[in-house]
Design an enzyme around this catalytic site. Structure first.
Site: not given
Lengths: 156, 286
Positions: B104-105, B101, B139, B243, B247, B205-206
Site C-alpha cells: 500500500c505504501h 506495508c 493497518c 516509559r 514512571c 519531576c519533569h
C-alpha cells in the site's frame, strides 16, 4: 508447616505489640503548624538506625532528594533542600510532623508523606504497578522516631 | 484550582530551577551522521506559557557524553538493528489479504517522511485520536488481515523505529485543537495528577525539577521526541507507553495499561510539549 506456624505466631506477637503502643497513621494529632507533640511509639528513636533508613533505597531513601554532608551515601539528590543544620531550623515536634506528613507544613511539596495511608489517587501495591490492598505507611512508627532522632543531630 | 495552585508554585520556583537547568545544558548540538541537524532546544510552544518553561529540551541534552555519542552515528546506535528488522517487516506479506506495508505504501523513505512528526493525530474515519502504534495495528488488522502487534513489544518498536527515522530532523508538530482538543485536555489533566502513594505527577519531576537529580537520576523534561528509545539498561527499544507505565509505577501507583485511552491522551499531550523539537527517534538513553 512448623515454620509457617512459627512465623504466624511471630506476626501475631508483633502486631499485638504494635497495636498496644503505636499511634496509628489516622490517629496522629498534628497542631496548626503541622507539628506532632507526642512520640508515635513512646520508645526513644535510635539515630544510627535513622540514618540507615534515610540512606536505604527500600526504606526512607531521603537522600534521593536531600543532601546530608556527613552521610557517605552515593548519589545524593537535590530535589529538596540540604538537611545540614536542619535541627537548628525545626524543633523535634516539627521534625516529626515534617517526616510523617510534610504536606501539613508545605501543602504542595513533592516530598512524600511517610506516615499516612489514605487520600491517594490510584495507590499501588508498592512498585508492582498493581492496585494496592490495604496500605502500610512508607515508614513504621519506630522508623519515623529513628529518623527524627537522627535529624536532631544535624545542627551546625 | 489545584492545578492553578501547582502551576503557580512551579512558576515561583522557576527562577532557581531554570538557572540550574541552564547551567547543566552545556549547549552541545546534536548532528547525526555528520549531516542530520537535530533541534534539541527550542522555544516552548504557546500552550506552555503558564508552565514556567520557556525552552524545551530534548532528553539528549541531559545525558552523559558517552550516551550522547552513541546517537551521533547510526553505526553506533544499537537501535539500528531494530530498524533493519523493521525494513524486513515492511516488505513481508502477512495476513489474509496477501499484503505487506509496501503493497500500500511503497517506498518507506518516501511515504513515511513526516509521519512521526504529527502523531498522535485525529483519524477522521474512525473518529478517534490515534497513536503511531495504534495506526500500525489498524493497518495490520484492517488492511492486511494480520494479527495486531503487542503494543509495546519488539515487533512494534522496530516498526515505530523504522517510521520515526524517516522524519528525523523534522520538527514535531502535533495538532492540539479541533477534534483532538478534548483528548488533549484529558492528557493535560493526567500530566498534573499526583498519582500513587508517593503523590508525584509528571509535572513534579519533569516540569518542576528537570535538571535536578533524584538519587543518581538526572531528570529531563520527559520529552518523547526521541521515542522509541534504545535503553542501554534494558538492551532494547522502549515504547512510549512503556516509559509512562514505568514512571507511574515508580510513584507507587496502579498504572494504566499500554495502549489505554488514558495513555493515548497522555501521549498526545506530552508530544505537544515537544512541538518544535526535532523528531529524534530512535534515540539512545541510559
Amino acid at each position: 508447616m512448623t515454620r509457617f506456624a512459627l512465623s504466624a505466631t511471630l506476626v501475631a506477637l508483633m502486631s499485638t505489640a504494635a497495636v498496644a503502643e503505636d499511634v496509628a497513621p489516622s490517629d496522629v494529632a498534628y497542631d496548626d503548624y503541622g507539628a506532632i507533640a507526642q512520640s508515635l511509639t513512646g520508645v526513644a528513636g535510635d539515630p544510627a538506625e535513622g540514618l540507615r533508613v534515610m540512606e536505604t533505597r527500600s526504606a526512607g531513601n531521603c537522600v534521593a532528594c536531600h543532601q546530608v554532608s556527613v552521610s557517605t551515601a552515593a548519589f545524593q539528590g537535590n530535589v529538596g533542600p540540604s538537611l545540614d543544620g536542619v535541627a537548628d531550623r525545626w524543633d523535634v515536634d516539627q521534625l516529626r510532623g515534617l517526616v510523617a506528613n510534610a504536606k501539613m507544613v508545605f501543602p504542595d511539596t513533592v516530598m512524600p508523606s511517610f506516615y499516612r495511608v489514605s487520600g491517594y489517587i490510584r495507590p499501588g501495591d508498592a512498585f508492582t504497578g498493581k492496585a494496592a490492598g490495604e496500605l502500610s505507611p512508607l515508614l513504621t512508627a519506630q522508623q519515623i522516631e529513628d529518623v527524627v532522632a537522627y535529624l536532631q543531630t544535624l545542627s551546625e | 484550582m489545584r492545578k492553578v495552585l501547582q502551576r503557580t508554585v512551579a512558576a515561583m520556583a522557576l527562577g532557581s530551577i531554570a538557572s540550574i537547568a541552564m547551567a547543566q545544558d552545556d549547549g552541545a548540538d546534536l548532528v547525526i551522521n555528520g549531516e542530520i541537524e537535530i533541534t534539541v532546544r527550542a522555544p516552548a510552544p504557546a500552550h506552555m506559557s503558564d508552565t514556567g518553561i520557556d525552552t524545551i529540551l530534548s532528553g539528549w541534552v541531559f545525558r552523559s557524553d558517552e550516551t550522547r555519542q552513541l546517537e551521533m552515528d547510526d553505526f553506533d546506535n544499537p537501535a539500528f538493528l531494530a530498524v533493519d528488522r523493521g525494513i524486513e517487516a515492511w516488505n513481508t506479506v502477512e495476513g489474509t489479504e496477501g499484503k505487506s506495508c509496501a503493497t500500500c505504501h511503497g517506498d518507506v523513505e518516501e511515504s513515511m517522511a513526516g509521519v512521526r512528526a504529527v502523531y498522535p493525530r485525529w483519524n477522521e474515519e474512525a473518529g478517534e485520536v490515534r497513536t503511531l502504534a495504534g495506526q500500525i495495528n489498524d493497518c495490520r488488522t484492517n488492511q492486511m488481515g494480520a494479527d495486531a502487534y503487542a503494543y509495546d513489544k519488539s515487533d512494534m518498536t522496530a516498526m515505530e523505529a523504522l517510521i520515526s527515522v524517516q522524519s528525523r530532523g523534522m520538527p514535531v508538530n502535533v495538532a492540539i485543537e479541533g477534534p483532538v482538543a478534548e483528548t488533549w485536555a484529558q492528557g493535560q489533566e493526567l500530566y498534573y495528577t499526583r498519582f500513587g502513594q508517593l503523590e508525584l505527577s509528571c509535572a513534579n519531576c519533569h516540569e518542576q525539577n528537570y535538571g535536578n537529580y533524584i538519587r543518581a537520576d538526572h531528570l529531563s523534561q520527559g520529552q518523547i521526541n526521541g521515542f522509541p528509545t534504545y535503553r542501554l539498561k534494558n538492551a532494547g527499544l522502549v515504547q512510549t507507553h512503556n516509559r509512562f507505565r514505568g514512571c507511574i509505577r515508580d510513584t507507587r501507583a496502579e498504572t494504566f495499561a499500554v495502549g489505554s485511552p488514558e495513555f493515548v491522551a497522555l501521549e498526545l499531550y506530552v508530544a505537544s510539549r515537544g512541538n518544535g523539537l526535532s523528531v529524534e527517534g530512535p534515540s539512545v538513553r541510559p
